[in-house]
Enzyme design. Structure first.
Site, PDB file in Angstrom:
ATOM      1  N   ARG A 275       0.823  -1.199   0.000  1.00  0.00           N
ATOM      2  CA  ARG A 275       0.000   0.000   0.000  1.00  0.00           C
ATOM      3  C   ARG A 275       0.862   1.255   0.000  1.00  0.00           C
ATOM      4  O   ARG A 275       0.502   2.275  -0.601  1.00  0.00           O
ATOM      5  CB  ARG A 275      -0.954  -0.001   1.190  1.00  0.00           C
ATOM      6  CG  ARG A 275      -1.896   1.189   1.190  1.00  0.00           C
ATOM      7  CD  ARG A 275      -2.982   1.085   2.247  1.00  0.00           C
ATOM      8  NE  ARG A 275      -3.986   0.094   1.880  1.00  0.00           N
ATOM      9  CZ  ARG A 275      -4.276  -0.972   2.597  1.00  0.00           C
ATOM     10  NH1 ARG A 275      -3.613  -1.201   3.711  1.00  0.00           N
ATOM     11  NH2 ARG A 275      -5.192  -1.828   2.202  1.00  0.00           N
ATOM     12  N   ALA A 276       2.012   1.198   0.661  1.00  0.00           N
ATOM     13  CA  ALA A 276       2.903   2.359   0.683  1.00  0.00           C
ATOM     14  C   ALA A 276       3.380   2.712  -0.719  1.00  0.00           C
ATOM     15  O   ALA A 276       3.448   3.899  -1.083  1.00  0.00           O
ATOM     16  CB  ALA A 276       4.093   2.082   1.595  1.00  0.00           C
TER      17      ALA A 276
END
Length: 723
Positions: A275-276
């Protein structure tokens, strides 16, 4: 009501940039704003609504469907694609911390159900915030069942309601913006990861910046209309720039080389999951569109990384948030040289700032320099993100994480005083011991069903959770029942009386006696108070290392289960409540780092301080079940009649029916058995020295929680102690 203009906020460059990037690209996923009180967190979020462009919606749709891509499953649909769309201001919907689940997700329309016998759905806050911003002030204090609802909506983009005869699913594409004060507790990791960007804000330290903040605040309070009009041109310019950036968003290119660089940055900082990477890529594209660039550059990635990565680097709550910007610069390298900027370029107005280019702040008014951080506006002016306080070990310092969980023999550890450079045998002098690494606690719960505050450990009848039954409305706020009415039970109670009440047709005839309230079963939190002998009467350094590791582990477990943990230490001539009952693990870890030991043993004072702390918490929160853990060898050497006074205080704790555990730290071949005698006076369980290891202490606490009866016992009235 005049909202403080977003463009009038002084400084807070990172905060302004994060909110603007989220406005440009809602797919980033929202912003978490952390900071002390009085730093304009709420002011900035509420002011953002004034600079968001208007949006087109399907006329008459309560869920704000987009005319260009209407939800085919919309409860107000199907929508006519040829119908003329309407426009409305972009919405910033505020979710109060005390909101009920019905208010958030929606519920049965009582007016339609009771008045016309029609099953109709009344939309909640998630429907109102669709395609807009859902703002949660003090998001870290939000009830767990509401956090679960937000997690589902953020992950799926839809809200599904299956309750009270209603089956509805509607679009809920929300941008989540939350503010919090870290002193009041941390955020659940699952919800923390859902925030695309995170910003830490602090009050300015420069007198000029603080004066400008006060000047603008006073001007707004004196004449809000004139103040808003004064900044109207700035608001219009900022709104236009956001709209232009949105229109350019799809045209910004993300070269493969830049995408690979984003992956390298995220891998270097060892963030969990992907997700980062996704959020950083989206934020970099939005930053390029905001700056008017056709393609993403290293400067865009740097700006995105500073906002998207710090809160994802935390492996556990004891890790300080922040980012090593030197490492970030080393990975990114240098951008190719570019020509001088075109002063006539309309894509480079001064509002709001771009912190990556070193330019001055965006809001210069009345001659005041705005390159200083401020609030309300305020900004940050302190240590770099990720830095630690002077003299405190950083999160990567091996000494801060040295584990002693398995050290049960004095031969496993160096001599007393070795850790601080003190000579062996200097037990009477105050020294400090490092804490071992915390470890994950087992998931154990208390037996039965209690009546404590909402948490995540033991089953309890609370005001939140799932309805398991109903009870008659007694006309008072019964804290053991849920809020609102239990509609099916109310209707069933009224149905048997309809003929007697003369109903032949029309609405249901209700009486006050028919009202039923839900009985909800959720989870409660507990209070664990450790009373630790920090004197020099035994191998204090080894004991304190183990106890510190145990406390950190209990705090980690409390953070996850919403428990409270406190710490009382006694040495020398008195005792101190070193850590008042708290669930803020960051503050607890800092307090433990400087905990000293050595000197005489004032056991009575330690027990008295623990009793006072428990009595205060009982008055403040009478339904939270406490557990007192006393770590001592039983000696009492400070003051006259020390042993007798300790016995009096122990007897009083037993009278108050405080569940206790005594961990006996006495060592050597000849033992006096004083700790065992203390356990008898306390009515506590007594454990031998072989159970002193940090992991064993935590196991004792958890095991005692299991043995604690589930039904709440009414506490005796607190009385003062007579020494």
């Amino acid at each position: 009501m005049h909202v403080y203009p977003f463009s009038a906020i002084v400084g807070s460059d990172d905060l302004a940039l994060a909110l603007v990037l989220t406005a440009v690209s809602p797919g980033i996923g929202g912003v978490l704003i952390r900071g002390e009180k009085g730093t304009a967190k709420s002011t900035a979020v509420r002011g953002l609504a004034g600079v968001l462009p208007r949006q087109a919606v399907v006329a008459g749709c309560r869920f704000g469907c987009d005319p260009a891509a209407a939800d085919p499953a919309c409860p107000d649909g199907p929508h006519d694609a040829a119908a003329e769309p309407a426009t409305r201001p972009a919405r910033v919907v505020e979710l109060p911390v005390g909101a009920t689940e019905d208010r958030v997700v929606g519920s049965l329309d009582l007016r339609q159900a009771l008045g016309h016998g029609v099953t109709a759905f009344e939309p909640g806050l998630l429907a109102a915030a669709n395609r807009g911003i859902l703002y949660v002030d003090e998001v870290n204090l939000l009830q767990d069942h509401l956090v679960d609802v937000l997690l589902d909506a953020a992950a799926m983009g839809r809200c599904t309601v299956e309750r009270d005869g209603v089956s509805v699913s509607h679009q809920a594409r929300i941008v989540l913006v939350g503010t919090m004060n870290p002193e009041e507790g941390e955020l659940r990791p699952q919800l923390l990861d859902r925030f695309g960007l995170a910003v830490d804000v602090a009050a300015p330290r420069e007198p000029a910046a603080r004066a400008e903040v006060v000047r603008r605040r006073l001007a707004h309070d004196a004449d809000p209309g004139a103040f808003v009009s004064r900044f109207a041109p700035d608001e219009d310019a900022l709104r236009s720039r956001i709209a232009e950036a949105r229109s350019r968003l799809s045209e910004v290119a993300l070269p493969d080389s830049m995408l690979t660089l984003i992956a390298e940055v995220c891998a270097a900082f060892e963030v969990d999951g992907l997700r980062a990477d996704i959020v950083t890529a989206r934020a970099a594209i939005a930053h390029a569109a905001w700056a008017g660039r056709p393609a993403v550059t290293r400067a865009d990635i740097r700006a995105a990384g500073r906002l998207a990565l710090p809160h994802r680097r935390r492996r556990n709550p004891f890790d300080a948030p922040g980012l090593d910007e030197d490492l970030l610069d080393e990975i990114l390298g240098e951008d190719p040289p570019a020509g001088p900027p075109d002063p006539t370029d309309p894509t480079d107005p001064p509002d709001p700032p771009d912190p990556t280019d070193g330019s001055s702040g965006p809001h210069r008014q009345d001659g005041a320099s705005s390159d200083r951080p401020g609030q309300d506006g305020t900004g940050t002016d302190g240590p770099e993100p990720g830095s630690t306080e002077s003299g405190s070990p950083g999160p990567d310092d091996p000494a801060a994480h040295r584990s002693v969980a398995g050290a049960t023999d004095s031969r496993d550890l160096p001599e007393e005083g070795a850790a601080t450079g003190a000579p062996p045998g200097s037990a009477g002098r105050p020294t400090t011991a490092a804490a071992g690494s915390p470890y994950r606690a087992r998931v154990l719960t208390a037996k039965g069903v209690g009546h404590g505050e909402s948490g995540r450990r033991s089953r309890a009848i609370t005001s939140t959770g799932h309805a398991i039954g109903a009870t008659a409305d007694r006309g008072s706020a019964d804290r053991s029942t849920g809020r609102g009415l239990h509609l099916p039970a109310t209707i069933r109670a009224a149905a048997r009386h309809q003929q007697r009440r003369g109903r032949t047709d029309g609405p249901l005839v209700l009486d006050v006696s028919d009202l039923r309230r839900p009985v909800r079963q959720g989870r409660e939190s507990n209070l664990v108070l450790l009373c630790v002998d920090a004197s020099g009467s035994m191998a204090a350094r080894r004991r304190m290392e183990a106890v510190k590791a145990a406390i950190l582990s209990l705090l980690l477990d409390a953070y996850q289960r919403r428990d409270k943990v406190g710490l009382v230490t006694f040495r020398g001539a008195g005792a101190e409540l070193v850590l008042p009952p708290t669930s803020s693990v960051d503050i607890a870890a800092r307090r433990l780092a400087d905990l000293a030991h050595g000197g005489r043993t004032p056991l009575a004072e330690g027990l008295l301080t623990a009793y006072s702390a428990l009595r205060t918490e009982r008055i403040r929160d009478p339904r939270r079940r406490p557990l007192l853990v006393v770590v001592t060898d039983g000696r009492a050497t400070a003051g006259p009649d020390a042993v007798a006074r300790a016995g009096v205080v122990a007897a009083r704790l037993r009278e108050e029916r405080v569940d206790s555990v005594v961990i006996d730290c006495e060592t050597g071949r000849f033992r006096l058995g004083l700790a065992a005698a203390l356990a008898v006076r306390l009515g506590a369980e007594h454990l031998s020295v072989g159970d002193v290891a940090a992991d064993t202490i935590a196991d004792v606490v958890r095991d005692q929680s299991i043995r604690t009866p589930g039904a709440r016992r009414e506490p005796a009235h607190p009385r003062g102690l007579v020494a």
